[in-house]
Design an enzyme around this catalytic site. Structure first.
Site, PDB file in Angstrom:
ATOM      1  N   VAL A 101     -24.246  -3.004  38.509  1.00  0.00           N
ATOM      2  CA  VAL A 101     -25.521  -2.374  38.846  1.00  0.00           C
ATOM      3  C   VAL A 101     -25.312  -1.071  39.608  1.00  0.00           C
ATOM      4  CG1 VAL A 101     -25.893  -3.594  41.054  1.00  0.00           C
ATOM      5  CG2 VAL A 101     -27.848  -2.821  39.701  1.00  0.00           C
ATOM      6  N   GLY A 322     -26.591 -10.673  36.224  1.00  0.00           N
ATOM      7  CA  GLY A 322     -27.584 -10.660  37.301  1.00  0.00           C
ATOM      8  C   GLY A 322     -27.534  -9.370  38.078  1.00  0.00           C
ATOM      9  N   GLU A 323     -27.953  -9.447  39.364  1.00  0.00           N
ATOM     10  CA  GLU A 323     -27.888  -8.310  40.293  1.00  0.00           C
ATOM     11  C   GLU A 323     -28.745  -7.126  39.833  1.00  0.00           C
ATOM     12  OE1 GLU A 323     -23.784  -7.290  40.844  1.00  0.00           O
ATOM     13  OE2 GLU A 323     -23.160  -9.384  40.952  1.00  0.00           O
ATOM     14  N   GLY A 324     -29.742  -7.371  38.967  1.00  0.00           N
ATOM     15  CA  GLY A 324     -30.589  -6.290  38.490  1.00  0.00           C
ATOM     16  C   GLY A 324     -30.014  -5.516  37.323  1.00  0.00           C
ATOM     17  N   THR A 325     -28.822  -5.900  36.844  1.00  0.00           N
ATOM     18  CA  THR A 325     -28.136  -5.125  35.808  1.00  0.00           C
ATOM     19  C   THR A 325     -28.926  -5.080  34.507  1.00  0.00           C
ATOM     20  OG1 THR A 325     -26.009  -5.757  36.779  1.00  0.00           O
ATOM     21  CG2 THR A 325     -25.972  -4.856  34.542  1.00  0.00           C
TER      22      THR A 325
END
Length: 360
Positions: A101, A322-325
């Protein structure tokens, strides 16, 4: 301080401007590129125009990635491939520029903001601007105890609302929303199962770092036990977040609701933000109109939640990190949609034909 009542958001949140959306659709019909030739880009541009309340749509100039971070006590039950209490390592990786991200955000010109809502680490391990918002250290193990007290759930909701106001006031025109957590997908599965009335196995997935079958069975058992604690408080969103949520989950819920109040469009990432969206939808049914599902993560809980909110993911590339990626990967498409809708020329007007004299 008065007790927060999420039902108040139902009166505060309006839908994006339907008249502007119709104007955007009509303008699209006049463009030189045939209607339908740009596929879903037309829909994205019209959604954004309605959110902005203007035609033609403005380019996205100040996108922002906002990541809420926390550790969940349920991770101690062996439901995650990551060690319990290890979310601060995810935060450090983003801060150091070593995560997907952070690399993508730098390429796409999007700033990244990390908010520590409930990490289980010493504050000194991370910068002050990250940890200063922390509601509590970690959360309770939701299969046997509450994640938060009601006062902590209230404080976390207000934290999310405050961050949404700060972003809106600073000129952020699109938020890419994500989480940095360990145990978060178990909490999300519990919320989705509770709000959709499904069994644990239907909504429990393998997480961002895939787990083996034995771990998945432990995760299902944890969700099943947490569901027993969630069902008695389904009528009270704050109580639900306190019982089986977490500081990050409550903060994201408050953030989503206040973004809708402030007319700030949001791109959701995975199952955690989708679960928070379900809670927010229960409080204000118009709120999901301000959100875009950035990607299909493959988590069954996310699929269930997005279906309930009538949100169709922009991308389906199998991204599970995850993590907004995944949500961030949708940003260039939204930017492209806005640019094309604003800058493509309209069709040249045809000259009216001269009436011809009838022949003898």
């Amino acid at each position: 301080m008065t007790t927060l009542n999420l039902d108040d958001f139902s009166d505060l949140i309006e839908r994006p401007d339907g008249g502007v959306r119709r104007d955007a659709e009509e303008r699209r019909e006049r463009l030189a590129v045939p209607a339908g030739a740009l596929g879903r880009l037309d829909e994205l541009a019209e959604w954004l125009a309605a959110a902005q309340g203007r035609v033609p749509v403005r380019p996205i100039e100040r996108p922002r990635v906002v990541l809420f971070a926390a550790d969940h006590g349920i991770a101690a039950a062996g439901v995650s491939a990551r060690p319990a209490g290890g979310a601060h390592e995810l935060v450090r990786s983003v801060l150091d520029g070593n995560s997907p991200v952070s690399i993508l955000a730098d390429r796409l010109g999007a700033g990244v903001r990390i908010v520590d809502a409930g990490l289980d680490c010493e504050p000194g391990l991370l910068p002050e601007d990250v940890v200063r918002h922390r509601v509590r250290r970690g959360s309770g193990r939701i299969d046997v105890e509450d994640a938060l007290t009601r006062e902590e759930a209230d404080a976390a909701l207000r934290l999310g609302m405050r961050i949404a106001d700060e972003e809106a006031d600073s000129g952020t025109d699109l938020v890419v929303l994500g989480d940095l957590s360990v145990g978060g997908t178990t909490v999300a599965a519990t919320l989705v199962a509770a709000l959709c009335g499904t069994d644990a196995s239907v909504v429990t997935g393998r997480g961002g770092r895939p787990i083996d079958d034995l771990t998945w069975m432990r995760k299902c058992a944890a969700v099943r036990d947490a569901l027993r604690r969630a069902r008695p408080v389904l009528g009270d969103q704050v109580a639900l977040l306190a019982a089986v949520g977490g500081a990050d989950v409550a903060a994201i819920t408050g953030f989503l609701l206040q973004c809708a109040v402030r007319r700030t469009p949001v791109v959701l990432d995975g199952v955690v933000s989708a679960a928070c969206g379900l809670v927010a939808q229960r409080a204000a049914f118009r709120a999901p109109d301000w959100w875009l599902a950035g990607q299909a993560s493959g988590e069954p809980g996310q699929t269930k939640a997005l279906d309930r909110m009538a949100l169709n993911p922009v991308l389906d590339h199998g991204v599970t990190v995850g993590e907004g990626t995944g949500a961030l990967l949708a940003l260039p498409l939204v930017q492209a949609a806005a640019a094309l809708a604003a800058e493509l020329p309209e069709q040249a007007a045809r000259e009216p034909r001269e009436p011809q004299e009838p022949k003898d």
